[in-house]
Enzyme design. Structure first.
Site, PDB file in Angstrom:
ATOM      1  N   SER A  30      -2.507  74.453  49.971  1.00  0.00           N
ATOM      2  CA  SER A  30      -3.886  73.316  49.865  1.00  0.00           C
ATOM      3  C   SER A  30      -3.631  72.712  51.264  1.00  0.00           C
ATOM      4  O   SER A  30      -2.389  72.118  51.581  1.00  0.00           O
ATOM      5  CB  SER A  30      -3.514  72.733  48.527  1.00  0.00           C
ATOM      6  OG  SER A  30      -4.287  71.383  48.888  1.00  0.00           O
TER       7      SER A  30
ATOM      8  N   ASP B  66       0.187  73.769  40.177  1.00  0.00           N
ATOM      9  CA  ASP B  66      -0.476  73.130  41.149  1.00  0.00           C
ATOM     10  C   ASP B  66       0.019  71.623  41.120  1.00  0.00           C
ATOM     11  O   ASP B  66      -0.370  70.939  40.095  1.00  0.00           O
ATOM     12  CB  ASP B  66      -1.898  73.224  41.338  1.00  0.00           C
ATOM     13  CG  ASP B  66      -2.663  72.536  42.465  1.00  0.00           C
ATOM     14  OD1 ASP B  66      -2.205  72.074  43.360  1.00  0.00           O
ATOM     15  OD2 ASP B  66      -4.056  72.603  42.310  1.00  0.00           O
ATOM     16  N   GLY B  67       0.742  71.013  42.283  1.00  0.00           N
ATOM     17  CA  GLY B  67       0.702  69.549  42.351  1.00  0.00           C
ATOM     18  C   GLY B  67       2.344  69.363  42.441  1.00  0.00           C
ATOM     19  O   GLY B  67       3.099  69.595  41.592  1.00  0.00           O
ATOM     20  N   GLY B  68       2.658  68.657  43.698  1.00  0.00           N
ATOM     21  CA  GLY B  68       4.054  68.299  43.767  1.00  0.00           C
ATOM     22  C   GLY B  68       5.078  69.375  43.894  1.00  0.00           C
ATOM     23  O   GLY B  68       6.266  69.245  43.629  1.00  0.00           O
TER      24      GLY B  68
ATOM     25  N   ASP C  24      -9.410  72.788  47.438  1.00  0.00           N
ATOM     26  CA  ASP C  24      -9.572  71.800  46.386  1.00  0.00           C
ATOM     27  C   ASP C  24     -11.006  71.241  46.675  1.00  0.00           C
ATOM     28  O   ASP C  24     -11.417  70.624  47.593  1.00  0.00           O
ATOM     29  CB  ASP C  24      -8.521  70.779  46.516  1.00  0.00           C
ATOM     30  CG  ASP C  24      -7.261  71.228  46.248  1.00  0.00           C
ATOM     31  OD1 ASP C  24      -7.281  71.425  44.847  1.00  0.00           O
ATOM     32  OD2 ASP C  24      -6.507  71.062  47.034  1.00  0.00           O
TER      33      ASP C  24
ATOM     34  N   HIS D 218      -5.861  77.473  49.236  1.00  0.00           N
ATOM     35  CA  HIS D 218      -6.194  76.970  48.043  1.00  0.00           C
ATOM     36  C   HIS D 218      -7.248  75.795  48.480  1.00  0.00           C
ATOM     37  O   HIS D 218      -6.895  74.843  49.252  1.00  0.00           O
ATOM     38  CB  HIS D 218      -5.143  76.352  47.502  1.00  0.00           C
ATOM     39  CG  HIS D 218      -5.289  75.435  46.083  1.00  0.00           C
ATOM     40  ND1 HIS D 218      -5.357  76.104  44.977  1.00  0.00           N
ATOM     41  CD2 HIS D 218      -5.496  74.399  45.825  1.00  0.00           C
ATOM     42  CE1 HIS D 218      -5.416  75.271  43.949  1.00  0.00           C
ATOM     43  NE2 HIS D 218      -5.662  73.938  44.565  1.00  0.00           N
TER      44      HIS D 218
ATOM     45  N   MET E 249     -12.683  70.948  40.762  1.00  0.00           N
ATOM     46  CA  MET E 249     -12.367  69.714  40.134  1.00  0.00           C
ATOM     47  C   MET E 249     -13.677  68.983  40.130  1.00  0.00           C
ATOM     48  O   MET E 249     -13.922  67.959  40.884  1.00  0.00           O
ATOM     49  CB  MET E 249     -11.298  68.763  40.709  1.00  0.00           C
ATOM     50  CG  MET E 249      -9.770  69.408  40.579  1.00  0.00           C
ATOM     51  SD  MET E 249      -8.524  68.504  41.581  1.00  0.00           S
ATOM     52  CE  MET E 249      -8.874  69.452  43.095  1.00  0.00           C
TER      53      MET E 249
ATOM     54  N   HIS F 282     -10.223  75.789  43.973  1.00  0.00           N
ATOM     55  CA  HIS F 282      -9.863  74.939  42.501  1.00  0.00           C
ATOM     56  C   HIS F 282     -10.903  74.051  42.622  1.00  0.00           C
ATOM     57  O   HIS F 282     -11.127  72.949  43.244  1.00  0.00           O
ATOM     58  CB  HIS F 282      -8.688  74.325  42.732  1.00  0.00           C
ATOM     59  CG  HIS F 282      -8.167  73.386  41.734  1.00  0.00           C
ATOM     60  ND1 HIS F 282      -7.249  72.520  41.856  1.00  0.00           N
ATOM     61  CD2 HIS F 282      -8.766  73.111  40.455  1.00  0.00           C
ATOM     62  CE1 HIS F 282      -6.946  71.751  40.996  1.00  0.00           C
ATOM     63  NE2 HIS F 282      -7.886  72.270  40.069  1.00  0.00           N
TER      64      HIS F 282
ATOM     65  N   MET G 294     -13.677  68.572  45.246  1.00  0.00           N
ATOM     66  CA  MET G 294     -13.832  67.351  44.000  1.00  0.00           C
ATOM     67  C   MET G 294     -15.073  66.679  44.239  1.00  0.00           C
ATOM     68  O   MET G 294     -15.641  66.474  45.309  1.00  0.00           O
ATOM     69  CB  MET G 294     -12.775  66.303  44.549  1.00  0.00           C
ATOM     70  CG  MET G 294     -11.494  66.817  44.703  1.00  0.00           C
ATOM     71  SD  MET G 294     -10.053  65.826  44.612  1.00  0.00           S
ATOM     72  CE  MET G 294     -10.139  65.223  46.207  1.00  0.00           C
TER      73      MET G 294
ATOM     74  N   GLY H  65       0.818  71.838  48.770  1.00  0.00           N
ATOM     75  CA  GLY H  65      -0.052  71.210  49.835  1.00  0.00           C
ATOM     76  C   GLY H  65       0.825  70.353  50.928  1.00  0.00           C
ATOM     77  O   GLY H  65       1.288  71.147  52.002  1.00  0.00           O
ATOM     78  N   SER H  66       1.062  69.344  50.522  1.00  0.00           N
ATOM     79  CA  SER H  66       1.835  68.184  51.634  1.00  0.00           C
ATOM     80  C   SER H  66       3.226  68.922  51.897  1.00  0.00           C
ATOM     81  O   SER H  66       3.497  68.781  52.996  1.00  0.00           O
ATOM     82  CB  SER H  66       1.862  66.824  50.874  1.00  0.00           C
ATOM     83  OG  SER H  66       2.214  66.891  49.617  1.00  0.00           O
TER      84      SER H  66
ATOM     85  N   MET I  56      -1.743  72.423  35.944  1.00  0.00           N
ATOM     86  CA  MET I  56      -1.635  71.062  36.943  1.00  0.00           C
ATOM     87  C   MET I  56      -0.305  70.342  36.454  1.00  0.00           C
ATOM     88  O   MET I  56      -0.114  69.923  35.393  1.00  0.00           O
ATOM     89  CB  MET I  56      -2.802  70.163  36.688  1.00  0.00           C
ATOM     90  CG  MET I  56      -3.938  70.704  37.026  1.00  0.00           C
ATOM     91  SD  MET I  56      -4.286  71.233  39.009  1.00  0.00           S
ATOM     92  CE  MET I  56      -3.942  69.701  39.656  1.00  0.00           C
TER      93      MET I  56
ATOM     94  N   GLY J 270      -0.110  65.009  47.534  1.00  0.00           N
ATOM     95  CA  GLY J 270       1.230  64.225  47.776  1.00  0.00           C
ATOM     96  C   GLY J 270       1.647  63.483  46.626  1.00  0.00           C
ATOM     97  O   GLY J 270       2.424  62.586  46.566  1.00  0.00           O
TER      98      GLY J 270
HETATM   99  C1  DX5 Z   1      -4.297  68.075  43.340  1.00  0.00           C
HETATM  100  C2  DX5 Z   1      -5.067  69.269  44.226  1.00  0.00           C
HETATM  101  C3  DX5 Z   1      -3.595  69.913  44.668  1.00  0.00           C
HETATM  102  C4  DX5 Z   1      -3.186  69.319  45.675  1.00  0.00           C
HETATM  103  C5  DX5 Z   1      -1.729  69.866  45.955  1.00  0.00           C
HETATM  104  O1  DX5 Z   1      -5.284  67.343  42.711  1.00  0.00           O
HETATM  105  O2  DX5 Z   1      -5.582  69.945  43.053  1.00  0.00           O
HETATM  106  O3  DX5 Z   1      -4.207  71.295  44.977  1.00  0.00           O
HETATM  107  O4  DX5 Z   1      -3.711  69.408  46.858  1.00  0.00           O
HETATM  108  O5  DX5 Z   1      -1.088  69.172  47.067  1.00  0.00           O
HETATM  109  P1  DX5 Z   1       0.465  68.653  46.954  1.00  0.00           P
HETATM  110  O6  DX5 Z   1       1.092  69.998  46.923  1.00  0.00           O
HETATM  111  O7  DX5 Z   1       0.618  67.696  48.088  1.00  0.00           O
HETATM  112  O8  DX5 Z   1       0.792  68.088  45.514  1.00  0.00           O
HETATM  113 ZN    ZN Z   2      -5.622  72.256  43.637  1.00  0.00          ZN
END
Ligand code: DX5
Ligand code: ZN
Length: 208
Positions: free
Chosen positions: A6, A171-173, A31, A29, A64, A62, A33, A191-192, A133, A141
């Protein structure tokens, strides 16, 4: 383990997409929004569609968003392998899954940390992916929610008991420290952790 990167937290998207393109990462990936389903908003499709200039990796989209059917035809135009939207949108879920399939693209449902796993059951025969999630959706992050391990294990039991072919993505952290909580999944979205690495490839290797 498949890895999907991501770039939501990237401060220089073209540069980071080009760097990711030189790695063996499986997917990018995306994202998306809308400022309604989650408070933040990402760039409009008119800008996002330029992604093909920086990467030839397949995309894992993805959504959202409150109204997936507005976005599905747009993102189906790109080099897209998966389009996922949230089971929490409640309405027209089957129709939207069928709409994704009508473009020859694999479809998925994402599930937020507090949504019961059983809400996926009616759609299981249609699904190619379940996106669990492990943070509240909306920004990069964040810290991996520790109860996600049980959630992932529960989704795996569901997939097995219904003989679903859906892959499980988380997905996430996701980092080298939290990946062990996700041993029952097929794909990790990160992602981060990847973007903040000196070497993207080393970070990706540490997640596989
Ligand atoms: C959160 C996103 C994730 C996010 C992942 O709402 O859907 O895809 O960017 O990023 P990290 O790995 O930094 O949590
Ligand atoms: Zn995502």
């Amino acid at each position: 383990m498949k890895i999907s990167a991501s770039f939501l937290s990237s401060e220089n998207i073209p540069r980071d997409l080009k760097r990711l393109n030189e790695t063996d990462v499986d997917y990018i990936h995306l994202d998306i929004m809308d400022g309604k389903f989650v408070p933040n908003k990402t760039m409009p499709f008119s800008e996002m569609k330029n992604i093909y200039k920086f990467t030839d990796k397949r995309l894992d989209v993805h959504l959202m968003v409150d109204d997936p059917k507005k976005y599905i035809p747009l993102y189906a135009e790109l080099n897209t392998e998966y389009i996922t939207f949230h089971v929490e949108v409640m309405e027209q879920i089957e129709e939207n899954l069928e709409l994704i399939k009508s473009y020859g693209i694999k479809c998925g449902l994402a599930i937020k940390p507090n949504t019961p796993v059983k809400s996926l059951v009616p759609y299981l025969p249609l699904l190619d992916m379940i996106l669990v999630m492990s943070v509240e959706p909306g920004k990069g992050g964040q810290t991996f929610i520790s109860s996600s391990k049980e959630k992932i294990d529960e989704v795996r039991d569901l997939v097995n008991s219904y003989q679903s072919h859906a892959i499980i993505s988380v997905d996430g952290g996701i980092t080298n420290e939290t990946k062990d909580e996700c041993s029952k999944c097929d794909m990790l979205v990160s992602g981060s952790y990847i973007i903040n690495g000196e070497s993207f490839q080393e970070r990706i290797d540490s997640l596989r």
